[in-house]
Design an enzyme around this catalytic site. Sequence first.
Site, PDB file in Angstrom:
ATOM      1  CD  GLU A 197      -3.304  -0.916   1.613  1.00  0.00           C
ATOM      2  OE1 GLU A 197      -3.458   0.512   2.175  1.00  0.00           O
ATOM      3  OE2 GLU A 197      -4.202  -1.685   2.026  1.00  0.00           O
ATOM      4  CG  HIS A 236      -2.316  -3.948   8.003  1.00  0.00           C
ATOM      5  ND1 HIS A 236      -2.508  -4.994   7.571  1.00  0.00           N
ATOM      6  CD2 HIS A 236      -3.044  -2.742   7.841  1.00  0.00           C
ATOM      7  CE1 HIS A 236      -3.596  -4.837   6.770  1.00  0.00           C
ATOM      8  NE2 HIS A 236      -3.989  -3.501   6.496  1.00  0.00           N
TER       9      HIS A 236
END
Length: 660
Positions: A367, A644
Amino acid sequence: MVLYTSPFPNSFLSVLHSFSWGLIFPCYWLADRLVGSFVPTTYEKRQRADDPCYFHALCIIITTPIYLALLVASLPFALIGFLLWSPLQSARRPYIYSRLKDKNHANGATLLTEWKAAGSGKSFCFGSANVCLLPDSLARFNNVFNTQARAKEIGRRIRNGASRPQIKIYIDSPTNTSISAASFSSLVSPQAGDNRTVNAGIKRTTSMEYKGDNCGSNNGEENREDKGESGEPHEGEENTCIVRINGEENGHMSDTETDTVNGQARASGPAEPSLEGDAELSKTPNHKQKEGDSGSLDSCSASRESLVKVRVGDGTVDQSTVNNKLLYKASIMKKTSVRKKKHTDETFDHEISAFFPANLDFLCLQEVFDKRAAEKLKEQLHHYFEYIVYDVGVYSCHGCCSFKFVNSGLLFASRYPVMDAAYHCYPNGRGMDSLASKGALFLKVQVGSTPQDQRIVGYISCTHLQAIAGDTTVRCEQLDMLQDWLSEFRKSTSSSSTANPEELVAFDVLCGDLNFDNCSSEDKLEQQHSLFTHYKDPCRVGPGEDKPWAIGTLLDPEGLYDEEVCTPDNLQKVLESEEGRKGYLVYPTSKNHSSSQKGRKASLKGNGRRIDYMLYTEEGLYLEWKVEVEEFSFITQLAGLTDHLPVAMRLMVSTGEDDP
């Protein structure tokens, strides 16, 4: 295979692309700002509630018409730019390979000589993280913002964590698996010409069993000895200081010892402030340095895991480092006899760490969608990693079935030279995921050579699968393609034959955000995929069951800015307890329970949704060598910067001989 160092084959196309993007960018930036102003994060909501003078509504009323007017004015230029930009993507290369140009900091060639020096083998450390560097308006839907500042801080934290000395503290306690705060007391930096402070600190916190060799060196030679059955650490590990603490009953120190050590820590004085300006970072809560915040190693306050960056060799302290008062954090390896009894089949260390592992060799990120953020991140990572592959993917309609607005978001960084690289785009993306060129990046790296001039290589694969819940079939298809592409890449890049091997394969690692966990009932098909018959997951017992120490890697976005978890140290403490995990991790879903219902998490399996994986295989490697996991970490150093948890794994490649 030729590595692409520029996105286009010639300078004319590069200039034309820059011109077209220059026409598009104002419209893109204004749209991003306009949408982002209507998607507040929980931090901004709390700021408005606490500050009566925070006139956000008034700001929106004033700025919205301005943004709209400028957006409309920029649309004709953006349209012209798009008509130039889109066809250029057919000539664009699938990635950019960047090598550090400063030869004073380049050490990749030096690392290649270490394999010859290592007798029984060598260890390699791999890291993986989803850093959520999307355009700011889209990142806000994950409750994070200020993408450009976050990119810089993420890179800074990673390279600071990886470049610190590797200091391991093993605590033997026959009655308690927990480690008291006193056991994490700081070892204090001595003044020049005075080694008593360090010696006293070690004496107070340990049983004087200290092992270390070249603790401060980033690239020292490794002379390892095999671990015995008792699990004793290797002597002479690269860049490693090992302190063994034989704790008193329940693993605690006496109050006198604790006060003495903490007093010495306070007497050592504050660390020097950071050399890098933090004016931009101070705009967001993610980057504020609070007391005990170990995310940035130049924090002026010493946390419970602070250790001094000292070089210890043959009982002496390197005076050049003594003068450096920066407090470096320690990597704490928890190893107790109770844990060994509970997990008799476990052969490696595992932990929740506030830092990226020292001597991190390879890093795979997901990402990294925003191009400007990718450049800032690359600039920071180049302070530690010599080789970086970024801007991976395709744009427009080139190479995939649907139009792609952003790249794959994959980024790879390495201390070792990259020999070959290849990228493939998943053609079956659905929904929002179809707008990104999600795929897989395959890399071949050289990690050494034998005395017979045979290359020693390794394979690393990084991927990001379909994210939308319920798209089980799509993810399974992507896993099938992933295996086929990996097999093709190994065949196409191999220059060896069984009869005359020109290169020896040391490891094959697969990592990334797979967007399914091993405990959710909805992910049963992925859990039983054939990938897991070829690759081993250190955290997995079998389909539907993780090991007791494995925790989830997906944080609850709503709690990112809570005081309890907004710093690496605080997040580490919270995740070490079951109740803390229930409050701040997203848990596996089942047919009868929703992951958003925190009150029902107690009845769900596992310790959170573990969707970020680190896998390895023993297939296709040099037959006479053995690969085994040395340690596995869940990392909290990016607390407040992404939703995350990064993961890291250290593999030991054992040759079984004095020379490979």
